[in-house]
Design a protein around this motif. Structure first.
Motif, PDB file in Angstrom:
ATOM      1  N   TYR A   1     -65.216  30.796  78.010  1.00  8.10           N
ATOM      2  CA  TYR A   1     -64.869  29.644  78.521  1.00  8.10           C
ATOM      3  C   TYR A   1     -63.418  29.055  77.986  1.00  8.10           C
ATOM      4  CZ  TYR A   1     -63.908  24.633  80.684  1.00  8.10           C
ATOM      5  OH  TYR A   1     -63.701  23.699  80.956  1.00  8.10           O
ATOM      6  N   SER A   2     -63.527  29.384  77.255  1.00  6.94           N
ATOM      7  CA  SER A   2     -61.909  28.499  76.211  1.00  6.94           C
ATOM      8  C   SER A   2     -60.678  29.974  76.813  1.00  6.94           C
ATOM      9  CB  SER A   2     -61.865  28.898  75.193  1.00  6.94           C
ATOM     10  OG  SER A   2     -62.714  30.453  74.763  1.00  6.94           O
ATOM     11  N   ASP A   3     -61.879  31.277  77.564  1.00  7.77           N
ATOM     12  CA  ASP A   3     -60.651  32.384  78.037  1.00  7.77           C
ATOM     13  C   ASP A   3     -60.230  32.258  79.225  1.00  7.77           C
ATOM     14  OD1 ASP A   3     -60.054  34.218  75.938  1.00  7.77           O
ATOM     15  OD2 ASP A   3     -61.533  35.117  76.312  1.00  7.77           O
ATOM     16  N   LEU A   4     -61.634  31.975  79.741  1.00  3.46           N
ATOM     17  CA  LEU A   4     -61.466  31.375  81.553  1.00  3.46           C
ATOM     18  C   LEU A   4     -59.809  30.302  81.973  1.00  3.46           C
ATOM     19  CD1 LEU A   4     -62.844  31.244  84.263  1.00  3.46           C
ATOM     20  CD2 LEU A   4     -64.026  29.452  83.510  1.00  3.46           C
ATOM     21  N   ILE A   5     -60.248  29.461  80.945  1.00  2.00           N
ATOM     22  CA  ILE A   5     -58.984  28.293  80.686  1.00  2.00           C
ATOM     23  C   ILE A   5     -57.239  28.650  80.869  1.00  2.00           C
ATOM     24  CG2 ILE A   5     -58.417  26.177  79.989  1.00  2.00           C
ATOM     25  CD1 ILE A   5     -61.544  25.985  81.449  1.00  2.00           C
ATOM     26  N   LEU A   6     -57.058  29.398  80.389  1.00  2.00           N
ATOM     27  CA  LEU A   6     -56.266  30.176  79.826  1.00  2.00           C
ATOM     28  C   LEU A   6     -55.839  30.890  80.801  1.00  2.00           C
ATOM     29  CD1 LEU A   6     -56.909  31.360  75.464  1.00  2.00           C
ATOM     30  CD2 LEU A   6     -54.983  29.593  76.490  1.00  2.00           C
ATOM     31  N   LEU A   7     -56.662  32.111  81.293  1.00  2.00           N
ATOM     32  CA  LEU A   7     -56.066  32.758  81.556  1.00  2.00           C
ATOM     33  C   LEU A   7     -55.671  32.861  83.834  1.00  2.00           C
ATOM     34  CD1 LEU A   7     -58.259  35.679  81.121  1.00  2.00           C
ATOM     35  CD2 LEU A   7     -56.397  35.945  80.981  1.00  2.00           C
ATOM     36  N   SER A   8     -56.859  30.856  83.700  1.00  2.00           N
ATOM     37  CA  SER A   8     -56.444  30.490  85.418  1.00  2.00           C
ATOM     38  C   SER A   8     -55.670  29.107  84.773  1.00  2.00           C
ATOM     39  CB  SER A   8     -58.053  30.220  84.897  1.00  2.00           C
ATOM     40  OG  SER A   8     -58.711  28.721  84.391  1.00  2.00           O
ATOM     41  N   SER A   9     -55.094  28.561  83.534  1.00  2.00           N
ATOM     42  CA  SER A   9     -54.136  27.654  83.615  1.00  2.00           C
ATOM     43  C   SER A   9     -52.513  28.233  83.887  1.00  2.00           C
ATOM     44  CB  SER A   9     -54.038  26.735  82.523  1.00  2.00           C
ATOM     45  OG  SER A   9     -55.316  26.516  82.321  1.00  2.00           O
TER      46      SER A   9
ATOM     47  N   LYS B   1     -54.262  35.879  90.544  1.00  2.00           N
ATOM     48  CA  LYS B   1     -53.676  36.784  89.846  1.00  2.00           C
ATOM     49  C   LYS B   1     -52.804  38.035  89.805  1.00  2.00           C
ATOM     50  CE  LYS B   1     -52.544  32.806  86.626  1.00  2.00           C
ATOM     51  NZ  LYS B   1     -52.667  31.935  85.377  1.00  2.00           N
ATOM     52  N   ALA B   2     -54.156  38.726  89.466  1.00  2.00           N
ATOM     53  CA  ALA B   2     -54.538  40.286  89.440  1.00  2.00           C
ATOM     54  C   ALA B   2     -54.176  40.908  90.982  1.00  2.00           C
ATOM     55  CB  ALA B   2     -55.777  40.277  88.879  1.00  2.00           C
ATOM     56  N   ILE B   3     -54.494  40.128  91.628  1.00  2.00           N
ATOM     57  CA  ILE B   3     -54.514  41.196  92.900  1.00  2.00           C
ATOM     58  C   ILE B   3     -53.165  40.657  93.743  1.00  2.00           C
ATOM     59  CG2 ILE B   3     -55.370  41.284  95.309  1.00  2.00           C
ATOM     60  CD1 ILE B   3     -58.428  40.347  94.074  1.00  2.00           C
ATOM     61  N   GLY B   4     -52.541  39.582  93.851  1.00  2.00           N
ATOM     62  CA  GLY B   4     -51.101  38.873  93.696  1.00  2.00           C
ATOM     63  C   GLY B   4     -51.944  38.230  95.090  1.00  2.00           C
ATOM     64  N   GLY B   5     -51.346  36.840  95.126  1.00  2.00           N
ATOM     65  CA  GLY B   5     -50.763  36.005  96.212  1.00  2.00           C
ATOM     66  C   GLY B   5     -51.971  34.306  96.212  1.00  2.00           C
ATOM     67  N   GLN B   6     -52.641  33.519  96.628  1.00  2.00           N
ATOM     68  CA  GLN B   6     -53.414  32.742  96.472  1.00  2.00           C
ATOM     69  C   GLN B   6     -54.842  32.745  97.269  1.00  2.00           C
ATOM     70  OE1 GLN B   6     -50.233  29.626  95.987  1.00  2.00           O
ATOM     71  NE2 GLN B   6     -50.591  28.911  93.924  1.00  2.00           N
ATOM     72  N   GLU B   7     -55.018  33.851  98.119  1.00  2.00           N
ATOM     73  CA  GLU B   7     -55.928  34.048  98.859  1.00  2.00           C
ATOM     74  C   GLU B   7     -56.996  33.325  98.701  1.00  2.00           C
ATOM     75  OE1 GLU B   7     -56.335  34.659 103.453  1.00  2.00           O
ATOM     76  OE2 GLU B   7     -54.435  34.457 101.596  1.00  2.00           O
ATOM     77  N   LEU B   8     -57.560  33.961  97.269  1.00  2.00           N
ATOM     78  CA  LEU B   8     -59.052  33.405  97.475  1.00  2.00           C
ATOM     79  C   LEU B   8     -58.810  31.460  96.998  1.00  2.00           C
ATOM     80  CD1 LEU B   8     -60.623  35.784  95.160  1.00  2.00           C
ATOM     81  CD2 LEU B   8     -60.868  35.842  97.202  1.00  2.00           C
ATOM     82  N   GLU B   9     -57.945  31.293  95.875  1.00  2.00           N
ATOM     83  CA  GLU B   9     -57.804  30.124  95.833  1.00  2.00           C
ATOM     84  C   GLU B   9     -57.798  28.837  97.153  1.00  2.00           C
ATOM     85  OE1 GLU B   9     -55.277  26.824  92.794  1.00  2.00           O
ATOM     86  OE2 GLU B   9     -54.964  29.132  93.523  1.00  2.00           O
ATOM     87  N   ARG B  10     -56.730  29.600  97.433  1.00  2.00           N
ATOM     88  CA  ARG B  10     -56.425  28.766  99.084  1.00  2.00           C
ATOM     89  C   ARG B  10     -57.855  28.413  99.691  1.00  2.00           C
ATOM     90  NH1 ARG B  10     -51.673  31.087 100.082  1.00  2.00           N
ATOM     91  NH2 ARG B  10     -53.097  32.151 101.280  1.00  2.00           N
ATOM     92  N   SER B  11     -59.062  29.833  99.629  1.00  2.00           N
ATOM     93  CA  SER B  11     -60.031  29.164 101.228  1.00  2.00           C
ATOM     94  C   SER B  11     -60.411  28.267 100.397  1.00  2.00           C
ATOM     95  CB  SER B  11     -59.809  30.914 100.672  1.00  2.00           C
ATOM     96  OG  SER B  11     -59.014  32.037 101.904  1.00  2.00           O
ATOM     97  N   LEU B  12     -60.942  28.554  99.140  1.00  2.00           N
ATOM     98  CA  LEU B  12     -62.461  27.895  99.296  1.00  2.00           C
ATOM     99  C   LEU B  12     -62.038  26.140  99.202  1.00  2.00           C
ATOM    100  CD1 LEU B  12     -62.595  29.662  95.158  1.00  2.00           C
ATOM    101  CD2 LEU B  12     -64.456  29.361  97.512  1.00  2.00           C
ATOM    102  N   MET B  13     -60.313  25.970  98.666  1.00  2.00           N
ATOM    103  CA  MET B  13     -59.776  24.517  98.549  1.00  2.00           C
ATOM    104  C   MET B  13     -59.960  24.451 100.197  1.00  2.00           C
ATOM    105  SD  MET B  13     -59.747  24.015  95.967  1.00  2.00           S
ATOM    106  CE  MET B  13     -58.523  22.073  95.814  1.00  2.00           C
ATOM    107  N   GLU B  14     -59.297  25.197 101.345  1.00  2.00           N
ATOM    108  CA  GLU B  14     -59.454  24.973 102.247  1.00  2.00           C
ATOM    109  C   GLU B  14     -60.715  24.405 103.147  1.00  2.00           C
ATOM    110  OE1 GLU B  14     -57.709  28.065 104.148  1.00  2.00           O
ATOM    111  OE2 GLU B  14     -55.817  27.417 103.839  1.00  2.00           O
ATOM    112  N   SER B  15     -61.955  24.895 102.984  1.00  2.00           N
ATOM    113  CA  SER B  15     -62.938  24.835 102.861  1.00  2.00           C
ATOM    114  C   SER B  15     -63.815  23.197 103.198  1.00  2.00           C
ATOM    115  CB  SER B  15     -63.989  25.799 102.181  1.00  2.00           C
ATOM    116  OG  SER B  15     -64.279  25.328 101.064  1.00  2.00           O
ATOM    117  N   GLY B  16     -63.123  22.657 101.947  1.00  2.00           N
ATOM    118  CA  GLY B  16     -63.183  21.594 101.265  1.00  2.00           C
ATOM    119  C   GLY B  16     -64.826  21.355 101.436  1.00  2.00           C
TER     120      GLY B  16
END
Length: 441
Positions: free
Chosen positions: A14-22, A176-191
């Motif tokens: 979890y600590s690495d998850l936080i560092l890599l996603s922040s 971050k690894a793929i490029g863009g924000q497609e996955l995060e944006r798609s999740l947040m748009e779903s609500g």
């Protein structure tokens, strides 16, 4: 096909998850630490990519053990309630089900709720909230049957919000690894995300359901009924000892796997699926059951490795979470992430063993449009091995052929310009319609 192997997923702390996603900070970080984090990020993409199993494990999530232990045991209790009382409890806690709970022959009971990102984001200080000794006060000590479900919705949401955060952070890392924000944006748009509390029945559970009185009665009558029911059930179990229903280990399917499945082979069609480590229970009577370790050290989750054409049994360490790639992530990443073909198997000695888990499905918005330009649709999962490729047909064993019959190819369900709603409807239709090949899901 040989005996299935045990897969130990890559464990992301979890600590690495936080560092890599922040977001990057100005804090000084040593070059060695940056190198280590880059190596972890590469491993995540390899694990979730075309050459990996399509799932990973997250460990060390603070204070989730109590949340899991408070919620998961309620799955069996809900499954075994009489239908009228269960219906009232589910209504009071805003829960539904996508399983026909009136069917006494069902082998899975599922209790579902939509979880809102807006509410989850109100838990910004999640770590501090989870670090409370007991987020549900004295309820964990309550033994009264009338009160055991009183914080069901609160427990459901609390653990669900935590798991939504895990999935969202994995999406950020992949973006971050793929490029863009497609996955995060798609999740947040779903609500919303969908949470499911799932009980996989033991054989005894089904006997209990079949023998349920199904009507209101006084406490004394209920006690008398349960005593008679115990005698009846024990007699039936004794008669069935040695058969493959109770489980003497003699029934084996292709590749040496269990011939029985709690859930048939399928792909999840969302972005990510986040699962708790399952809880197994041995039940020798109606009321008396006890938690037990995973049978043979595995979670009963199995994945099909299409690269090597074999089944892998997934190991999950206690209190960990599994994050699994769905078909939408496969499509949105243009194949850089690979969806996971999986099932839930019944252990060989299945008579009195049940399985409980909590699952959160993270998906795009219903109006999200899929473009399949630059996406090799035939690569996905079984497509490379099974979809119209006669040159490899002779290499496929009985199990792979059976999976091909059960799992509709992605190319038959996905068309360019489809919305997620259209894709999910077509997927559901092909899995569950027609011949009903997924009837035990």
């Amino acid at each position: 096909m040989e005996e299935s192997e045990l897969l130990e997923p890559f464990e992301l702390h979890y600590s690495d998850l936080i560092l890599l996603s922040s977001p990057p900070t100005n804090d000084s970080v040593s070059s060695e630490e940056l190198e280590r984090l880059e190596a972890v990020k590469r491993t995540i993409l390899e694990t979730l990519g075309p050459e990996g199993p399509g799932l990973l494990s997250i460990t060390g999530v603070p204070s989730t053990s109590l949340l899991r232990r408070n919620l998961l045991p309620l799955a069996r209790k809900l499954a075994l309630l009489d239908h009228g009382r269960r219906k009232l409890i589910l209504k009071n806690h805003n829960l539904g089900s996508d399983v026909p709970l009136k069917n006494p022959d069902r082998i899975v009971s599922s209790f579902a709720m939509h979880l809102k990102y807006a509410e989850a984001q109100e838990h910004n200080n999640l770590a501090d909230k989870l670090n409370n000794d007991d987020p549900h006060g004295s309820d964990s000590e309550v033994e009264c049957e009338d009160n055991e479900f009183k914080n069901l919705a609160g427990r459901f949401k609390e653990l669900g919000y935590c798991m939504m955060e895990l999935g969202l952070r994995v999406a950020k890392i992949c973006d971050k690894a793929i490029g863009g924000q497609e996955l995060e944006r798609s999740l947040m748009e779903s609500g919303t995300a969908k949470g499911r509390l799932i009980h996989y029945h033991s054989f005894l559970d089904n006997l209990v359901i079949e023998n349920s009185c199904g009507k209101k009665a006084s406490s004394k009558k209920v006690a008398d009924f349960r005593q008679k029911q115990e005698v009846c059930l024990r007699s039936k179990l004794k008669e069935l000892k040695g058969t493959n229903l109770v489980g003497n280990g003699n029934e084996r399917g292709p590749c040496g796997n269990q011939g029985n499945l709690w859930q048939q082979w399928h792909y999840d069609y969302g972005i990510f699926t986040v699962l708790t480590a399952p809880m197994f229970r041995l039940s020798e009577s109606i009321a008396a059951d006890q938690e037990c370790p995973c049978p043979d050290g595995n979670s009963c989750l199995q994945v099909f490795d299409s690269n090597r054409n074999r089944v892998l049994r997934v190991k999950s360490s206690p209190e960990s979470f599994i994050v699994q790639v769905g078909e939408s992530a496969d499509i949105l990443s243009k194949g850089k992430l690979r969806s996971t073909l999986h099932c839930v198997s019944r252990p060989e000695k299945l008579g009195t063993l049940s399985r409980d888990t909590f699952v959160v499905f993270l998906q795009p918005s219903w109006n999200k449009t899929f473009s399949i330009s630059d996406y090799a649709i035939g690569h996905s999962g079984l497509g490379a091995n099974l979809e119209g490729n006669s040159s490899t047909e002779h290499e496929l064993d009985e199990l792979a052929k059976r999976i091909r019959e059960i799992v509709p190819p992605l190319s038959s369900r996905l068309k360019d310009g489809m919305t997620f709603a259209e894709f999910s409807r077509e997927t559901t239709k092909q899995y569950y319609g027609g011949r009903g090949l997924q009837s035990n899901s």
